[in-house]
Design an enzyme around this catalytic site. Sequence first.
Site, PDB file in Angstrom:
ATOM      1  N   VAL A  11       0.837  -1.207   0.000  1.00 19.77           N
ATOM      2  CA  VAL A  11       0.000   0.000   0.000  1.00 19.77           C
ATOM      3  C   VAL A  11       0.875   1.261   0.000  1.00 19.77           C
ATOM      4  CG1 VAL A  11      -1.736   1.311   1.290  1.00 19.77           C
ATOM      5  CG2 VAL A  11      -1.912  -1.175   1.160  1.00 19.77           C
ATOM      6  N   GLY A  12       1.898   1.270   0.859  1.00 16.77           N
ATOM      7  CA  GLY A  12       2.754   2.458   0.971  1.00 16.77           C
ATOM      8  C   GLY A  12       3.459   2.774  -0.341  1.00 16.77           C
ATOM      9  N   ASP A  32      10.802   2.568   6.053  1.00 15.40           N
ATOM     10  CA  ASP A  32      10.380   1.227   6.470  1.00 15.40           C
ATOM     11  C   ASP A  32      11.363   0.701   7.505  1.00 15.40           C
ATOM     12  OD1 ASP A  32       8.277  -0.907   4.968  1.00 15.40           O
ATOM     13  OD2 ASP A  32       9.805  -1.845   6.229  1.00 15.40           O
ATOM     14  N   ARG A  82      -3.926  -8.017   6.234  1.00 13.70           N
ATOM     15  CA  ARG A  82      -4.739  -9.208   6.521  1.00 13.70           C
ATOM     16  C   ARG A  82      -4.305 -10.389   5.660  1.00 13.70           C
ATOM     17  NH1 ARG A  82     -11.047  -8.337   6.270  1.00 13.70           N
ATOM     18  NH2 ARG A  82     -10.596  -6.973   4.524  1.00 13.70           N
ATOM     19  N   SER A 119      -3.153   2.053   8.225  1.00 20.50           N
ATOM     20  CA  SER A 119      -2.974   0.750   8.883  1.00 20.50           C
ATOM     21  C   SER A 119      -4.268   0.291   9.560  1.00 20.50           C
ATOM     22  CB  SER A 119      -1.868   0.843   9.943  1.00 20.50           C
ATOM     23  OG  SER A 119      -0.710   1.440   9.409  1.00 20.50           O
ATOM     24  N   ASN A 120      -4.546  -0.996   9.466  1.00 20.84           N
ATOM     25  CA  ASN A 120      -5.764  -1.578  10.060  1.00 20.84           C
ATOM     26  C   ASN A 120      -5.544  -2.110  11.468  1.00 20.84           C
ATOM     27  OD1 ASN A 120      -8.004  -1.385   8.304  1.00 20.84           O
ATOM     28  ND2 ASN A 120      -7.011  -2.809   6.891  1.00 20.84           N
ATOM     29  N   HIS A 175     -14.747   0.869   9.041  1.00 19.34           N
ATOM     30  CA  HIS A 175     -14.104   0.315   7.836  1.00 19.34           C
ATOM     31  C   HIS A 175     -14.125  -1.220   7.844  1.00 19.34           C
ATOM     32  CE1 HIS A 175     -11.388  -0.078   4.495  1.00 19.34           C
ATOM     33  NE2 HIS A 175     -10.389  -0.546   5.231  1.00 19.34           N
TER      34      HIS A 175
HETATM   35  P1  NAI Z   1       2.837  -4.805   3.686  1.00 24.31           P
HETATM   36  O1  NAI Z   1       3.202  -5.936   4.588  1.00 24.31           O
HETATM   37  O2  NAI Z   1       3.037  -4.978   2.219  1.00 24.31           O
HETATM   38  O3  NAI Z   1       3.623  -3.495   4.130  1.00 24.31           O
HETATM   39  C1  NAI Z   1       3.703  -3.076   5.450  1.00 24.31           C
HETATM   40  C2  NAI Z   1       5.096  -2.509   5.638  1.00 24.31           C
HETATM   41  O4  NAI Z   1       5.163  -1.939   6.943  1.00 24.31           O
HETATM   42  C3  NAI Z   1       6.206  -3.572   5.558  1.00 24.31           C
HETATM   43  O5  NAI Z   1       7.117  -3.233   4.539  1.00 24.31           O
HETATM   44  C4  NAI Z   1       6.834  -3.543   6.949  1.00 24.31           C
HETATM   45  O6  NAI Z   1       8.227  -3.786   6.941  1.00 24.31           O
HETATM   46  C5  NAI Z   1       6.494  -2.135   7.390  1.00 24.31           C
HETATM   47  N1  NAI Z   1       6.583  -1.952   8.835  1.00 24.31           N
HETATM   48  C6  NAI Z   1       6.165  -2.799   9.830  1.00 24.31           C
HETATM   49  N2  NAI Z   1       6.440  -2.270  11.030  1.00 24.31           N
HETATM   50  C7  NAI Z   1       7.018  -1.064  10.805  1.00 24.31           C
HETATM   51  C8  NAI Z   1       7.515  -0.039  11.653  1.00 24.31           C
HETATM   52  N3  NAI Z   1       7.460  -0.145  12.981  1.00 24.31           N
HETATM   53  N4  NAI Z   1       8.045   1.048  11.066  1.00 24.31           N
HETATM   54  C9  NAI Z   1       8.112   1.177   9.735  1.00 24.31           C
HETATM   55  N5  NAI Z   1       7.653   0.247   8.872  1.00 24.31           N
HETATM   56  C10 NAI Z   1       7.118  -0.872   9.408  1.00 24.31           C
HETATM   57  O7  NAI Z   1       1.307  -4.436   4.003  1.00 24.31           O
HETATM   58  P2  NAI Z   1       0.310  -3.577   3.095  1.00 24.31           P
HETATM   59  O8  NAI Z   1      -0.459  -4.472   2.209  1.00 24.31           O
HETATM   60  O9  NAI Z   1       1.058  -2.449   2.522  1.00 24.31           O
HETATM   61  O10 NAI Z   1      -0.725  -3.047   4.207  1.00 24.31           O
HETATM   62  C11 NAI Z   1      -0.300  -2.093   5.160  1.00 24.31           C
HETATM   63  C12 NAI Z   1      -1.401  -1.816   6.177  1.00 24.31           C
HETATM   64  O11 NAI Z   1      -2.493  -1.156   5.535  1.00 24.31           O
HETATM   65  C13 NAI Z   1      -2.003  -3.064   6.826  1.00 24.31           C
HETATM   66  O12 NAI Z   1      -2.283  -2.819   8.179  1.00 24.31           O
HETATM   67  C14 NAI Z   1      -3.299  -3.265   6.055  1.00 24.31           C
HETATM   68  O13 NAI Z   1      -4.255  -4.006   6.768  1.00 24.31           O
HETATM   69  C15 NAI Z   1      -3.715  -1.819   5.859  1.00 24.31           C
HETATM   70  N6  NAI Z   1      -4.676  -1.565   4.799  1.00 24.31           N
HETATM   71  C16 NAI Z   1      -5.641  -0.621   5.061  1.00 24.31           C
HETATM   72  C17 NAI Z   1      -6.556  -0.267   4.112  1.00 24.31           C
HETATM   73  C18 NAI Z   1      -7.550   0.821   4.417  1.00 24.31           C
HETATM   74  O14 NAI Z   1      -8.464   1.052   3.615  1.00 24.31           O
HETATM   75  N7  NAI Z   1      -7.426   1.518   5.533  1.00 24.31           N
HETATM   76  C19 NAI Z   1      -6.593  -0.948   2.808  1.00 24.31           C
HETATM   77  C20 NAI Z   1      -5.520  -1.888   2.617  1.00 24.31           C
HETATM   78  C21 NAI Z   1      -4.604  -2.182   3.597  1.00 24.31           C
END
Ligand code: NAI
Length: 308
Positions: A11-12, A32, A82, A119-120, A175
Amino acid sequence: MKVTVVGAGAVGATCADNIARKELANELVLLDIKDGFAEGKAIDMMQTATLLGFDTKISGVTNDYSKTAGSDVVVITSGLPRKPGMTREELIGINAGIVKGVAENILKFSPEAIIIVISNPMDTMTYLALKSLGLPKNRIIGMGGTLDSSRFKFYLSQALDCNPNDLQGFVIGGHGDTTMIPLTRLATYQSLPVSNLLDKATLDKVAADTMVGGATLTGLIGTSAWYAPGAAGAALVEAILRDEKKLFTCCVSLEGEYGQNDICLGVPVIIGRNGWEKIIDFKLTGDEQAAFNKSADAVRNMNSVLAE
Ligand code: NAI
């Protein structure tokens, strides 16, 4: 303008990619915790600059918050996504620690930043950011309804066989799969109410598909979606930095609006240079208000986990 995106995952990185392509900022920092990960993504993206013709300077850092100093907007996507069969609620414990730590570090170097939480479980993470940072409420925006509303319009466009850009519609409330409320009554195709164009069974199916829109993609892809979530995050960044005063559904702090207090929940808001600038507090029907209250109860229940 300077933007930081925390979390260089699916997402980021997609959010950053959209920000760069639209040249919303001259400086974009990806941060990250994973060693070298944000650096690699940033270099990969910078190598598209001459192909796509953007001037935004993207850099990646591993956990070095000093490089994020002076950001105007910070998008928080760090945390676990998730897995199939997993609810957003199950993520709460892990992601709460991550989001709180990240938000506090961000604030040290960008005290004036507007924060977008992705983040969720997003409603709870937004509430956590609001409570733990003590910033003015207008500077904390949760991204959820923006995405859900876009999904709603997608499913409506399928049912109507029309261009989704000709549709208007909102999803308010939480959400979560069971807490969001697609407002079928108010959705329009140009100015025509869709409730006059589709029968009730079809409208109910559109609403049901919208509510499980994220889970459907998680089932298909094997992890949660990123194109639309990343684009939705970037759309909010754009509305802030360009002071668009555009209407989005976002998760914001409610103080009496829609009959709720001490909670962050999805409602229509005007987004501009000051963050969320105004809540559009329109009158719901009895059924819609009851659904909104139920959604608030569920989110409040999740928020209570933070105190444990
Ligand atoms: P991802 O696993 O691809 O990326 C998450 C990144 O966060 C990873 O690269 C990880 O190394 C990094 N990370 C973890 N702890 C960290 C910290 N303390 N400091 C810095 N970076 C850190 O996951 P994705 O798919 O990008 O999803 C990210 C979040 O967004 C999840 O919680 C997901 O559930 C949420 N999400 C929310 C949506 C919304 O509509 N609000 C829609 C889609 C996802």
